[in-house]
Design a protein around this motif. Structure first.
Motif, mmCIF file in Angstrom:
data_model
loop_
_atom_site.group_PDB
_atom_site.id
_atom_site.type_symbol
_atom_site.label_atom_id
_atom_site.label_comp_id
_atom_site.label_asym_id
_atom_site.label_seq_id
_atom_site.Cartn_x
_atom_site.Cartn_y
_atom_site.Cartn_z
ATOM 1 N N ASP A 1 0.885 -1.176 0.000
ATOM 2 C CA ASP A 1 0.000 0.000 0.000
ATOM 3 C C ASP A 1 0.916 1.217 0.000
ATOM 4 O OD1 ASP A 1 -1.814 2.009 0.440
ATOM 5 O OD2 ASP A 1 -2.399 1.345 2.447
ATOM 6 N N THR B 1 1.151 13.710 -5.995
ATOM 7 C CA THR B 1 1.709 14.357 -7.190
ATOM 8 C C THR B 1 2.949 15.155 -6.789
ATOM 9 O OG1 THR B 1 -0.555 14.588 -7.989
ATOM 10 C CG2 THR B 1 1.136 15.837 -9.148
ATOM 11 N N ASP C 1 -2.686 15.521 4.618
ATOM 12 C CA ASP C 1 -3.384 14.292 5.019
ATOM 13 C C ASP C 1 -3.352 14.136 6.536
ATOM 14 O OD1 ASP C 1 -4.309 12.950 2.684
ATOM 15 O OD2 ASP C 1 -2.237 12.504 2.153
ATOM 16 N N ARG D 1 -7.702 13.348 3.559
ATOM 17 C CA ARG D 1 -7.335 14.758 3.511
ATOM 18 C C ARG D 1 -7.885 15.533 4.706
ATOM 19 N NH1 ARG D 1 -3.469 15.824 -0.164
ATOM 20 N NH2 ARG D 1 -4.070 17.983 0.193
ATOM 21 N N ARG E 1 -7.869 13.437 -7.397
ATOM 22 C CA ARG E 1 -7.944 14.563 -6.499
ATOM 23 C C ARG E 1 -8.817 15.644 -7.080
ATOM 24 N NH1 ARG E 1 -2.084 16.102 -4.440
ATOM 25 N NH2 ARG E 1 -2.654 18.273 -4.321
HETATM 26 O O1 PRX Z 1 -4.820 11.795 0.355
HETATM 27 C C1 PRX Z 1 -3.714 11.080 -0.142
HETATM 28 C C2 PRX Z 1 -4.182 10.130 -1.216
HETATM 29 O O2 PRX Z 1 -4.042 10.817 -2.440
HETATM 30 C C3 PRX Z 1 -3.466 12.101 -2.218
HETATM 31 C C4 PRX Z 1 -2.543 12.449 -3.356
HETATM 32 O O3 PRX Z 1 -3.282 12.519 -4.523
HETATM 33 P P1 PRX Z 1 -2.552 12.704 -5.914
HETATM 34 O O4 PRX Z 1 -1.597 13.831 -5.825
HETATM 35 O O5 PRX Z 1 -3.606 12.791 -6.949
HETATM 36 O O6 PRX Z 1 -1.697 11.415 -6.115
HETATM 37 C C5 PRX Z 1 -2.321 10.170 -6.199
HETATM 38 C C6 PRX Z 1 -1.324 9.113 -6.568
HETATM 39 C C7 PRX Z 1 -0.069 9.120 -5.806
HETATM 40 C C8 PRX Z 1 -2.771 11.993 -0.897
HETATM 41 O O7 PRX Z 1 -2.590 13.249 -0.285
HETATM 42 N N1 PRX Z 1 -3.387 8.895 -1.255
HETATM 43 C C9 PRX Z 1 -2.479 8.526 -2.176
HETATM 44 N N2 PRX Z 1 -2.013 7.295 -1.919
HETATM 45 C C10 PRX Z 1 -2.610 6.873 -0.781
HETATM 46 C C11 PRX Z 1 -3.481 7.896 -0.373
HETATM 47 N N3 PRX Z 1 -4.215 7.779 0.758
HETATM 48 C C12 PRX Z 1 -4.092 6.647 1.471
HETATM 49 N N4 PRX Z 1 -3.298 5.618 1.123
HETATM 50 C C13 PRX Z 1 -2.537 5.674 0.001
HETATM 51 N N5 PRX Z 1 -1.773 4.655 -0.330
#
Ligand code: PRX
Length: 647
Positions: free
Chosen positions: A413, A418, A504, A519, A530
């Protein structure tokens, strides 16, 4: 079968399989090595790359939070992802098994990829694109998308990939913000059993920008063969411009800090943030984590990441990390249910996929469809499963591990963003146990903590804010043309401590392992994508019938969160009731993209506001999730909630 152990607080734990642990790429020693000499550790990882000019300095943090990694080194990202594998005699290895949604397939070797990238680089140069220019890429999941990205990297042009599901409006604002000179698109792609057009959205975006448009040319890949309007003054077919170009191209070496790409992502305000990643550090972070977390064996593994290249996961874990590591991967164009709900498992069986990386929302969808579907396929080639994008609930984790992974494959996991560019918190499959629902520990070389309001580490068993305590190579360098917002968004909350504020919430359990809670700002996570509440609110109020709007993310069984909107109408003519709600949903899809369409829109007479006029989203979330709204005494007019609940 792996033994199930209970951890100190009685959670299920899966220890690493003994055979994987015995041959693992990365062992527990890496944590100690990174802890004793962080820069030395990252310098060793940077040696995974081929440098045209070696670096002498690892990290320059003197202008924190603006980092410079390997700054006096020079390299070419495309050379690292393609040419060097061919030069090492691996030109015949398949880089991509491409699977089109209608069933067409193409195997592309590293030698083929090199020729294509060189041709495209020559074609872009002929169009006047060069180092320092911005190129927008708006393509479906076809090989040309990857070729386009690598061609940009090869000539030092900075790409900005816009997800094909975004609307013309969203595309226009991104083109305008980064002043893209060239747009690379296609007539369309195949989705859900039929062709879906893309080029018309580019035309609409450019029409919207009018004389302000920075775009000189639009390069169009023919994918569906459907008719598209063509403007000979600006538009060119990819097959005309690229196919006739020479497959010879000498890559130029660029500074490690040369801008590689800008990826727009939703923030807490209506305007998306242009997250800037540079070359040497980014490639080091993406390649190392891909090697470590997937325990990648490039000669035998077949890897498949189901993300779209329009998101950062596609950038780091389809393009840059995996290609720098020289792996064979699957690239699939379409949706998981087309033409049948076993499509993904059929692909895994056909290509013998060993490493698989997807999002919890997909897993929950498959759970709903039932295990009978994957059970029909031979999935025994799989040896490791990854999850990304949102918290994975323990039920989904266990189903994934059991039904897809045959109770044999570890699940990693992976938490990252980004902004981080690379995985940050994740099990190492040969070292760390897996606990359903926990991202476990920061990877070697990464500093992460869970802290309280004052930035103090919380004790085990407590929750708080997730922060990153040390710089890392793939970190964002700034926000495109908005350095103030960069500092304000990530580095101000815990400025005294120099921590990066991730946005987060997280919990540290009794064993000290990290659980991401979601978040803590006004950013939603819908199917791992997102979305910003205020961006959708702006879209809603841009409709002539809407006076005010409030958007919240409400828990949803499949998509994690779903968009729920409350709107106050202006008086006026036109649709009412359900017809108006549909009109508003479509309006949001037009303004942003179908992914932002509210699941539910409720028309209300008032919105709950504090006496200072701030919308109390917490109360709306309570209503949306069917909870009792609790204390409403801070509302300027507490009777509002009764009216909304009736709505
Ligand atoms: O809230 C967390 C969640 O996705 C957010 C980042 O989104 P983005 O920039 O679009 O990137 C997504 C792909 C890396 C984070 O702040 N998030 C991402 N991975 C996890 C996660 N929440 C929980 N577990 C994860 N493994």
């Amino acid at each position: 079968m792996t033994e199930k152990l209970l951890s100190t607080d009685h959670q299920i734990r899966f220890d690493p399989p003994a055979d994987l642990a015995a041959a693992a790429n990365v062992t527990a020693e890496a944590y100690a090595r990174a802890a004793s000499d962080l820069e030395g550790f990252w310098a060793e990882q940077a040696e995974r790359l081929t440098w045209a000019e070696p670096f002498t300095e690892v990290l320059d943090w003197s202008d924190a939070p603006r980092a410079r990694w390997f700054a006096d080194g020079k390299l070419n990202a495309a050379y690292n992802c393609v040419d060097r594998h061919v030069e090492a005699g691996r030109g015949d290895q398949v880089a991509f098994h491409f699977v089109g949604e209608p069933g067409d397939t193409r195997d592309i070797t590293y030698a083929d990829l090199k020729d294509e990238v060189c041709r495209a680089a020559n074609a872009l140069t002929a169009l006047g694109v060069g180092s320092g220019d911005l190129v927008a890429i708006y393509l479906p999941m076809i090989p040309e998308a990857i070729v386009a990205m690598l061609a940009c990297a090869r000539i030092g042009a900075t790409h900005t990939v816009v997800f094909g599901g975004f609307s013309a409006e969203a595309l226009a604002s991104r083109i305008e913000d980064c002043r893209a000179k060239l747009v690379i698109t296609s007539d369309g792609g195949y989705r859900r059993g039929g062709p879906s057009a893309l080029k018309p959205a580019v035309d609409a975006a450019l029409a919207r920008l009018g004389s302000q448009s920075p775009v000189d040319h639009v390069l169009v890949v023919r994918r569906t063969g459907e008719y598209v309007p063509f403007d000979d003054a600006t538009d060119l077919w990819w097959h005309d411009a690229v196919d006739s170009a020479s497959p010879e191209h000498i890559p130029e070496a660029f500074d490690a800090e040369h801008p590689l790409y800008v990826m727009y992502s939703s923030g807490t305000t209506g305007k998306p943030k242009g997250i800037l990643h540079t070359t040497g550090g980014y490639l080091t972070g993406a390649a190392y984590t891909h090697h470590a977390v997937f325990d990648l064996k490039p000669d035998t593994d077949v890897y498949w990441c189901t993300a779209d290249i329009g998101w950062v996961t596609g950038h780091s874990y389809i393009v840059y990390g995996p290609l720098a590591n020289g792996v064979t991967q699957v690239l699939y164009e379409g949706t998981p249910d087309s033409p049948h709900r076993g499509r993904w498992w059929e692909i895994i069986e056909k290509y013998g996929v060993t490493l698989f990386y997807t999002a919890p929302t997909a897993i929950r969808t498959f759970m709903k469809w039932g295990r009978e579907i994957p059970d029909e396929y031979d999935l025994t080639s799989l040896r490791l499963l990854g999850s990304v994008g949102e918290p994975i609930n323990p039920e989904a984790y266990l189903w994934y591990r059991d039904v897809i992974g045959g109770d044999r494959c570890p699940v990693v996991d992976t938490w990252w963003q980004t902004e981080t560019g690379q995985m940050m918190i994740s099990p190492l499959p040969g070292v760390t146990a897996g606990k359903p629902g926990s991202a476990m520990r920061p990877l070697p070389g990464i500093g992460a903590d869970v802290v309280d309001e004052e930035g103090r580490s919380v004790p085990n068993g407590s929750s708080g804010y997730l922060v990153l305590t040390k710089p890392w190579p793939a970190m964002l360098r700034t926000l495109w043309q908005d350095d103030d917002r960069f500092v304000e968004t990530y580095w101000t909350r815990f400025a005294d401590l120099g921590y990066y504020f991730a946005g987060d919430g997280a919990k540290r359990d009794e064993d000290g392992d990290i659980w991401i809670l979601g978040r803590v700002d006004d950013v939603m996570n819908v199917s791992g994508h997102r979305l910003s509440t205020s961006e959708i609110e702006s879209a809603l109020v841009s409709h002539p019938r809407v006076a005010e709007a409030a958007v919240v993310g409400a828990a949803d069984e499949t998509t994690g969160q779903a968009v729920v909107a409350y709107v106050i109408l202006r008086s006026g003519d036109g649709n009412t009731g359900e017809a108006l709600v549909q009109e508003l949903r479509n309006h949001v899809a037009r303004e942003i993209g179908a992914i932002a369409k509210p699941r539910q829109i409720t028309i209300v007479p008032e919105l709950p506001k504090t006496r200072s006029g701030k919308i109390m989203r917490r109360l709306l979330r309570d209503v949306a999730e069917g909870r009792d709204v609790g204390d409403t005494t801070t509302l300027s007019d507490p009777s509002v909630m009764a009216l909304i609940a009736e709505g």
